[in-house]
Design a protein around this motif. Sequence first.
Motif, mmCIF file in Angstrom:
data_model
loop_
_atom_site.group_PDB
_atom_site.id
_atom_site.type_symbol
_atom_site.label_atom_id
_atom_site.label_comp_id
_atom_site.label_asym_id
_atom_site.label_seq_id
_atom_site.Cartn_x
_atom_site.Cartn_y
_atom_site.Cartn_z
ATOM 1 N N HIS A 44 6.928 -4.519 -12.046
ATOM 2 C CA HIS A 44 7.173 -5.808 -12.716
ATOM 3 C C HIS A 44 5.896 -6.632 -12.838
ATOM 4 C CE1 HIS A 44 11.350 -4.773 -12.375
ATOM 5 N NE2 HIS A 44 11.336 -4.856 -11.053
ATOM 6 N N GLY A 45 4.776 -5.940 -13.161
ATOM 7 C CA GLY A 45 3.524 -6.637 -13.407
ATOM 8 C C GLY A 45 2.746 -7.033 -12.181
ATOM 9 N N LYS A 46 3.219 -6.662 -11.014
ATOM 10 C CA LYS A 46 2.545 -7.038 -9.766
ATOM 11 C C LYS A 46 2.117 -5.795 -8.998
ATOM 12 C CE LYS A 46 5.313 -11.261 -9.166
ATOM 13 N NZ LYS A 46 6.228 -11.995 -8.257
ATOM 14 N N ILE A 47 1.075 -5.963 -8.175
ATOM 15 C CA ILE A 47 0.675 -4.894 -7.262
ATOM 16 C C ILE A 47 1.544 -5.010 -6.011
ATOM 17 C CG2 ILE A 47 -1.183 -3.977 -5.822
ATOM 18 C CD1 ILE A 47 -3.169 -4.978 -7.879
ATOM 19 N N VAL A 48 2.330 -3.980 -5.763
ATOM 20 C CA VAL A 48 3.244 -4.029 -4.617
ATOM 21 C C VAL A 48 2.751 -3.164 -3.459
ATOM 22 C CG1 VAL A 48 5.270 -4.633 -5.998
ATOM 23 C CG2 VAL A 48 4.670 -2.219 -5.690
ATOM 24 N N GLU A 49 1.900 -2.196 -3.744
ATOM 25 C CA GLU A 49 1.361 -1.335 -2.683
ATOM 26 C C GLU A 49 -0.050 -0.914 -3.062
ATOM 27 O OE1 GLU A 49 3.912 2.015 -2.190
ATOM 28 O OE2 GLU A 49 5.671 0.837 -1.648
ATOM 29 N N THR A 50 -0.868 -0.664 -2.052
ATOM 30 C CA THR A 50 -2.219 -0.144 -2.291
ATOM 31 C C THR A 50 -2.651 0.711 -1.104
ATOM 32 O OG1 THR A 50 -4.501 -0.762 -2.843
ATOM 33 C CG2 THR A 50 -3.330 -2.200 -1.308
ATOM 34 N N GLY A 51 -3.441 1.722 -1.381
ATOM 35 C CA GLY A 51 -3.883 2.629 -0.320
ATOM 36 C C GLY A 51 -4.185 3.989 -0.906
ATOM 37 N N ASN A 52 -4.341 5.017 -0.037
ATOM 38 C CA ASN A 52 -4.506 6.374 -0.549
ATOM 39 C C ASN A 52 -3.164 7.106 -0.490
ATOM 40 O OD1 ASN A 52 -4.131 7.296 2.113
ATOM 41 N ND2 ASN A 52 -6.332 7.184 2.534
ATOM 42 N N HIS A 53 -3.163 8.345 -0.957
ATOM 43 C CA HIS A 53 -1.903 9.084 -1.069
ATOM 44 C C HIS A 53 -1.179 9.191 0.277
ATOM 45 C CE1 HIS A 53 0.961 12.164 -2.301
ATOM 46 N NE2 HIS A 53 0.541 12.920 -1.286
ATOM 47 N N ALA A 54 -1.917 9.548 1.318
ATOM 48 C CA ALA A 54 -1.278 9.767 2.624
ATOM 49 C C ALA A 54 -0.681 8.487 3.180
ATOM 50 C CB ALA A 54 -2.296 10.354 3.601
ATOM 51 N N THR A 55 -1.449 7.395 3.147
ATOM 52 C CA THR A 55 -0.948 6.137 3.722
ATOM 53 C C THR A 55 0.238 5.594 2.936
ATOM 54 O OG1 THR A 55 -2.564 4.874 2.432
ATOM 55 C CG2 THR A 55 -3.207 5.519 4.671
ATOM 56 N N LEU A 56 0.221 5.766 1.620
ATOM 57 C CA LEU A 56 1.328 5.257 0.812
ATOM 58 C C LEU A 56 2.601 6.072 1.038
ATOM 59 C CD1 LEU A 56 -0.506 4.451 -2.549
ATOM 60 C CD2 LEU A 56 0.389 2.826 -0.887
ATOM 61 N N VAL A 57 2.459 7.372 1.240
ATOM 62 C CA VAL A 57 3.644 8.185 1.541
ATOM 63 C C VAL A 57 4.236 7.763 2.878
ATOM 64 C CG1 VAL A 57 4.435 10.516 2.080
ATOM 65 C CG2 VAL A 57 2.946 10.140 0.106
ATOM 66 N N GLU A 58 3.371 7.489 3.852
ATOM 67 C CA GLU A 58 3.849 7.070 5.171
ATOM 68 C C GLU A 58 4.583 5.738 5.121
ATOM 69 O OE1 GLU A 58 0.545 6.985 7.778
ATOM 70 O OE2 GLU A 58 0.274 9.176 7.824
ATOM 71 N N GLN A 59 4.187 4.854 4.190
ATOM 72 C CA GLN A 59 4.839 3.543 4.099
ATOM 73 C C GLN A 59 6.287 3.647 3.623
ATOM 74 O OE1 GLN A 59 2.539 0.834 1.684
ATOM 75 N NE2 GLN A 59 0.661 1.132 2.888
ATOM 76 N N ASN A 60 6.607 4.801 3.014
ATOM 77 C CA ASN A 60 7.987 5.039 2.577
ATOM 78 C C ASN A 60 8.496 3.943 1.623
ATOM 79 O OD1 ASN A 60 10.239 6.695 2.500
ATOM 80 N ND2 ASN A 60 11.295 5.549 4.123
ATOM 81 N N GLY A 61 7.588 3.534 0.700
ATOM 82 C CA GLY A 61 7.947 2.477 -0.254
ATOM 83 C C GLY A 61 8.120 3.020 -1.659
#
Length: 605
Positions: free
Chosen positions: A567-584
């Motif tokens: 929706h036009g906003k940055i909701v998550e940032t990081g690399n592939h591994a960290t973003l998968v771990e965030q489960n978002g």
Amino acid sequence: MPNSEPSTQRSSLQTLRGLLPFLRPYRRQFIYAGIALLIAASATLAIPAAFRQMIDLGFGSSGDRQIHDVNLTFLALFGVATILGIATAARFYMVSWLGERVTADIRNAVYSHVVTQSPQFFETTQTGEVLSRLTTDTTLIQTVVGTSISMALRNLLLMSGGLIMLFVTSVKLSILIIVMLAMVVLPIILFGRRVRQLSRDSQDKIADASAIAGEILNAMPTVQAYTHEQIEARRFSGFVENAFGTAMRRIRARSLLTMMAILLVFGAIVFVLWLGANAVMDGRMSGGQLGQFILYASIVAGALGALSEVMGDAQRAAGATERLLELLAAHSPIQNPAHPAMLPARSSQSAGGARLSLEAVSFSYPSRPGTLSVADLTLEVAAGQTVAIVGASGAGKTSLFQLLLRFYDPQSGVIRLDGVPIRDLHLHDLRQAIGIVPQDTVIFSANAMENIRYGKPEATDAEVMQAARLAAAHEFIERLPEGYASFLGERGVRLSGGQRQRIAIARALLKNPPLLLLDEATSALDAESERLVQGALEVAMQGRTTLIIAHRLATVQRADRIIVMEHGKIVETGNHATLVEQNGVYARLAALQFNLDTQEQPTTP
């Protein structure tokens, strides 16, 4: 397009004044045409006087004197005809040249202006309508400049000179014929505005038909795949019939105007000539005077009739001029600054890449002002960094790229390139620093060499071929019938989707910009081509700032950083591994793709 309703209240002459900037550069040619016009009109007006001399002196005398006078009169007539022929040819040549030259200038001006418009302009204007204005409307203006103006001036001179000579010949008969001819002005005034509005409507209907034809012809594979040929043919026929109906209303109005003008003009002439014939029989006028009066009356009547025809052409041209002036009056909201800033100098174009920052940027499209496509977005991208942007459709990824290229300006916030706000940069400097491979690949109707060279017009053939090698395009281009000289067809119809994509990648690599934007650059490639292009892109991205819009994790995983938009906003940032771990959001997108990739794997029998 801008609302044109108020402009319909203006007269044709007021509207046609909009052509003056295109006519002024050719004042000398207009003067030459005017001189030829004056000479031709004077020669025409001299003919009735010569006939009077022939009748009164030649036929009125006797013997050798009669033969001498007749011979002199006919020699004079031939001399007048020679002058008339030469002057008319010169006038025709000059005004035809002016018509062609001014029309070419108008086409160039309109096209040059349209190509500078922002995408906002093309959200509300169909390209087929623009093409109609560039062709049909300019042809009408060519008729006015190259023919109608000259005809109008010629007939005004003939009418004015003829009226003067009518009074010289017979004041009484002249007053009678002028009073009766004045009645012709009334229907011209009454129908003039009607014809003009109908002419404008007719051109609009033709433009609508051109627009729908262009849209369908550009989508023929889809039309035929859904077997809509007959449906689209009927739809186009409806537009054509609508245009025909409007044209017929215009033609009926002009026909009625012409009929009334002819009946009134020649009715007046016949009545006055009847009075003149009675005057000759009573001895109050000579036969030569009556003959001269008849010829001058015919000249005046013919000039007046021609002026009514010219008025019809002027009405049509006024409508066409309004439409073209609307295009020229359209101003892009994206303008170059009055005093452009300069980007920091680089030792080489790719050294270090470009530094990019977005500070609280919010943006909504003009057609959807209530919906934010980018909402309070803040992002820092270091020089030489590769950032992947992921998110569902409509998350604002492509909108971000359009803001970086300054196709649109955000409603709030600042975008900086190497510390310089992009609003302060000249558009050429900004876009020259950015290379883009769009999702919808554009291939021009040219050969492979010229399509790639579009990224850098001054590039050598060797540079073009090197860019093609980097984009894994060299081999398939070499296999084309004429290699790099092979014509690729309109919109690249002779290439596969993957081949078109690699041509576009080669074009961007040839440009060699410090900032590279990849909008689903590998979306149309098969697995083998994707592997080749992915390796080429990795080489190209070294030492260059790269933003990648991608759904395929093979591309995303190699990025230095991944930002997830929603929706036009940055909701998550990081690399592939960290973003998968965030489960978002990213983990959910990754899981969906993994499942799809697994389903697409062939099963072992």
